[in-house]
Design a protein around this motif. Structure first.
Motif, PDB file in Angstrom:
ATOM      1  N   ALA A   1     -23.901  37.294 -35.316  1.00  0.00           N
ATOM      2  CA  ALA A   1     -24.415  36.460 -36.413  1.00  0.00           C
ATOM      3  C   ALA A   1     -23.266  35.966 -37.285  1.00  0.00           C
ATOM      4  N   PHE A   2     -22.270  36.824 -37.517  1.00  0.00           N
ATOM      5  CA  PHE A   2     -21.136  36.417 -38.331  1.00  0.00           C
ATOM      6  C   PHE A   2     -20.347  35.300 -37.655  1.00  0.00           C
ATOM      7  N   ALA A   3     -20.246  35.330 -36.337  1.00  0.00           N
ATOM      8  CA  ALA A   3     -19.537  34.268 -35.611  1.00  0.00           C
ATOM      9  C   ALA A   3     -20.147  32.907 -35.922  1.00  0.00           C
ATOM     10  N   GLU A   4     -21.461  32.864 -36.078  1.00  0.00           N
ATOM     11  CA  GLU A   4     -22.132  31.613 -36.465  1.00  0.00           C
ATOM     12  C   GLU A   4     -21.967  31.338 -37.957  1.00  0.00           C
ATOM     13  N   ALA A   5     -22.150  32.367 -38.776  1.00  0.00           N
ATOM     14  CA  ALA A   5     -22.115  32.198 -40.228  1.00  0.00           C
ATOM     15  C   ALA A   5     -20.744  31.767 -40.737  1.00  0.00           C
ATOM     16  N   GLN A   6     -19.686  32.192 -40.067  1.00  0.00           N
ATOM     17  CA  GLN A   6     -18.352  31.854 -40.571  1.00  0.00           C
ATOM     18  C   GLN A   6     -18.096  30.348 -40.565  1.00  0.00           C
ATOM     19  N   THR A   7     -18.769  29.609 -39.711  1.00  0.00           N
ATOM     20  CA  THR A   7     -18.597  28.150 -39.723  1.00  0.00           C
ATOM     21  C   THR A   7     -19.194  27.534 -40.988  1.00  0.00           C
ATOM     22  N   ILE A   8     -20.195  28.200 -41.549  1.00  0.00           N
ATOM     23  CA  ILE A   8     -20.812  27.722 -42.788  1.00  0.00           C
ATOM     24  C   ILE A   8     -19.819  27.837 -43.943  1.00  0.00           C
ATOM     25  N   ILE A   9     -19.260  29.018 -44.111  1.00  0.00           N
ATOM     26  CA  ILE A   9     -18.355  29.236 -45.244  1.00  0.00           C
ATOM     27  C   ILE A   9     -17.078  28.411 -45.091  1.00  0.00           C
ATOM     28  N   ALA A  10     -16.614  28.272 -43.861  1.00  0.00           N
ATOM     29  CA  ALA A  10     -15.368  27.533 -43.622  1.00  0.00           C
ATOM     30  C   ALA A  10     -15.489  26.053 -43.977  1.00  0.00           C
ATOM     31  N   ALA A  11     -16.697  25.544 -44.040  1.00  0.00           N
ATOM     32  CA  ALA A  11     -16.912  24.129 -44.348  1.00  0.00           C
ATOM     33  C   ALA A  11     -17.105  23.868 -45.845  1.00  0.00           C
ATOM     34  N   MET A  12     -17.074  24.921 -46.661  1.00  0.00           N
ATOM     35  CA  MET A  12     -17.351  24.767 -48.086  1.00  0.00           C
ATOM     36  C   MET A  12     -16.141  24.243 -48.850  1.00  0.00           C
ATOM     37  N   PRO A  13     -16.358  23.382 -49.842  1.00  0.00           N
ATOM     38  CA  PRO A  13     -15.253  22.929 -50.698  1.00  0.00           C
ATOM     39  C   PRO A  13     -14.588  24.122 -51.389  1.00  0.00           C
ATOM     40  N   GLY A  14     -13.278  24.119 -51.423  1.00  0.00           N
ATOM     41  CA  GLY A  14     -12.528  25.181 -52.068  1.00  0.00           C
ATOM     42  C   GLY A  14     -12.202  26.364 -51.176  1.00  0.00           C
ATOM     43  N   TYR A  15     -12.794  26.400 -49.988  1.00  0.00           N
ATOM     44  CA  TYR A  15     -12.508  27.467 -49.025  1.00  0.00           C
ATOM     45  C   TYR A  15     -11.112  27.275 -48.456  1.00  0.00           C
ATOM     46  N   ARG A  16     -10.381  28.380 -48.281  1.00  0.00           N
ATOM     47  CA  ARG A  16      -9.039  28.320 -47.685  1.00  0.00           C
ATOM     48  C   ARG A  16      -8.972  29.055 -46.354  1.00  0.00           C
TER      49      ARG A  16
ATOM     50  N   SER B   1     -25.354  26.712 -53.148  1.00  0.00           N
ATOM     51  CA  SER B   1     -25.537  25.636 -52.180  1.00  0.00           C
ATOM     52  C   SER B   1     -26.693  25.928 -51.219  1.00  0.00           C
ATOM     53  N   ALA B   2     -27.179  24.884 -50.583  1.00  0.00           N
ATOM     54  CA  ALA B   2     -28.185  25.041 -49.535  1.00  0.00           C
ATOM     55  C   ALA B   2     -27.606  25.812 -48.349  1.00  0.00           C
ATOM     56  N   GLU B   3     -26.321  25.640 -48.092  1.00  0.00           N
ATOM     57  CA  GLU B   3     -25.662  26.335 -46.994  1.00  0.00           C
ATOM     58  C   GLU B   3     -25.686  27.849 -47.186  1.00  0.00           C
ATOM     59  N   TYR B   4     -25.631  28.296 -48.438  1.00  0.00           N
ATOM     60  CA  TYR B   4     -25.679  29.730 -48.716  1.00  0.00           C
ATOM     61  C   TYR B   4     -26.997  30.331 -48.234  1.00  0.00           C
ATOM     62  N   GLN B   5     -28.063  29.571 -48.321  1.00  0.00           N
ATOM     63  CA  GLN B   5     -29.359  30.079 -47.863  1.00  0.00           C
ATOM     64  C   GLN B   5     -29.333  30.372 -46.360  1.00  0.00           C
ATOM     65  N   ARG B   6     -28.654  29.529 -45.601  1.00  0.00           N
ATOM     66  CA  ARG B   6     -28.507  29.764 -44.156  1.00  0.00           C
ATOM     67  C   ARG B   6     -27.632  30.997 -43.916  1.00  0.00           C
ATOM     68  N   TRP B   7     -26.514  31.127 -44.652  1.00  0.00           N
ATOM     69  CA  TRP B   7     -25.632  32.297 -44.581  1.00  0.00           C
ATOM     70  C   TRP B   7     -26.445  33.567 -44.843  1.00  0.00           C
ATOM     71  N   ARG B   8     -27.207  33.514 -45.890  1.00  0.00           N
ATOM     72  CA  ARG B   8     -28.036  34.652 -46.285  1.00  0.00           C
ATOM     73  C   ARG B   8     -29.034  35.026 -45.195  1.00  0.00           C
ATOM     74  N   ALA B   9     -29.687  34.042 -44.604  1.00  0.00           N
ATOM     75  CA  ALA B   9     -30.674  34.288 -43.549  1.00  0.00           C
ATOM     76  C   ALA B   9     -30.021  34.922 -42.314  1.00  0.00           C
ATOM     77  N   LEU B  10     -28.808  34.524 -42.032  1.00  0.00           N
ATOM     78  CA  LEU B  10     -28.101  35.065 -40.871  1.00  0.00           C
ATOM     79  C   LEU B  10     -27.612  36.491 -41.086  1.00  0.00           C
ATOM     80  N   LEU B  11     -27.140  36.828 -42.300  1.00  0.00           N
ATOM     81  CA  LEU B  11     -26.389  38.061 -42.489  1.00  0.00           C
ATOM     82  C   LEU B  11     -27.028  39.136 -43.357  1.00  0.00           C
TER      83      LEU B  11
END
Length: 104
Positions: free
Chosen positions: A21-36, A69-79
């Motif tokens: 699940a994290f392998a999928e979720a990490q693409t969400i966080i990596a696309a966020m503004p301010g992420y390094r 963000s809306a993306e956080y809701q997907r992160w949350r559902a996955l993890l």
């Protein structure tokens, strides 16, 4: 720049599913503004424990930009279903550098 540190205690027996699940979720966080960048580490002594480190440009990139963000809701559902107890998340600012290969 700040570092987000989350200690993730995964329900025993669910580590492999969590990692998938994290392998999928990490693409969400990596696309966020301010992420390094980010790193996920598994504990040797307690194999159901992980540490997630995420580097952000600013604290607000995580606490407001990502978490609201809306993306956080997907992160949350996955993890979030894997955690027991819910993770403690802290933020750190660097105060000293690294002496690579040097002895102090």
């Amino acid at each position: 720049m700040i570092i987000e540190k989350a200690t993730l205690d995964v329900i025993p027996g669910q580590a492999a599913e969590f990692e998938r699940a994290f392998a999928e979720a990490q693409t969400i966080i990596a696309a966020m503004p301010g992420y390094r960048e980010h790193q996920l580490h598994r504990c040797i002594e307690q194999p159901d424990r992980y540490v997630l480190l995420v580097w952000w440009n600013r604290l607000e990139d995580h606490t407001e930009g990502f978490r609201q963000s809306a993306e956080y809701q997907r992160w949350r559902a996955l993890l979030h279903k894997f955690y027991d107890p819910f993770p403690v998340v802290e933020h750190y600012r660097q105060v000293s550098g690294v002496l690579s290969g040097a002895q102090v």
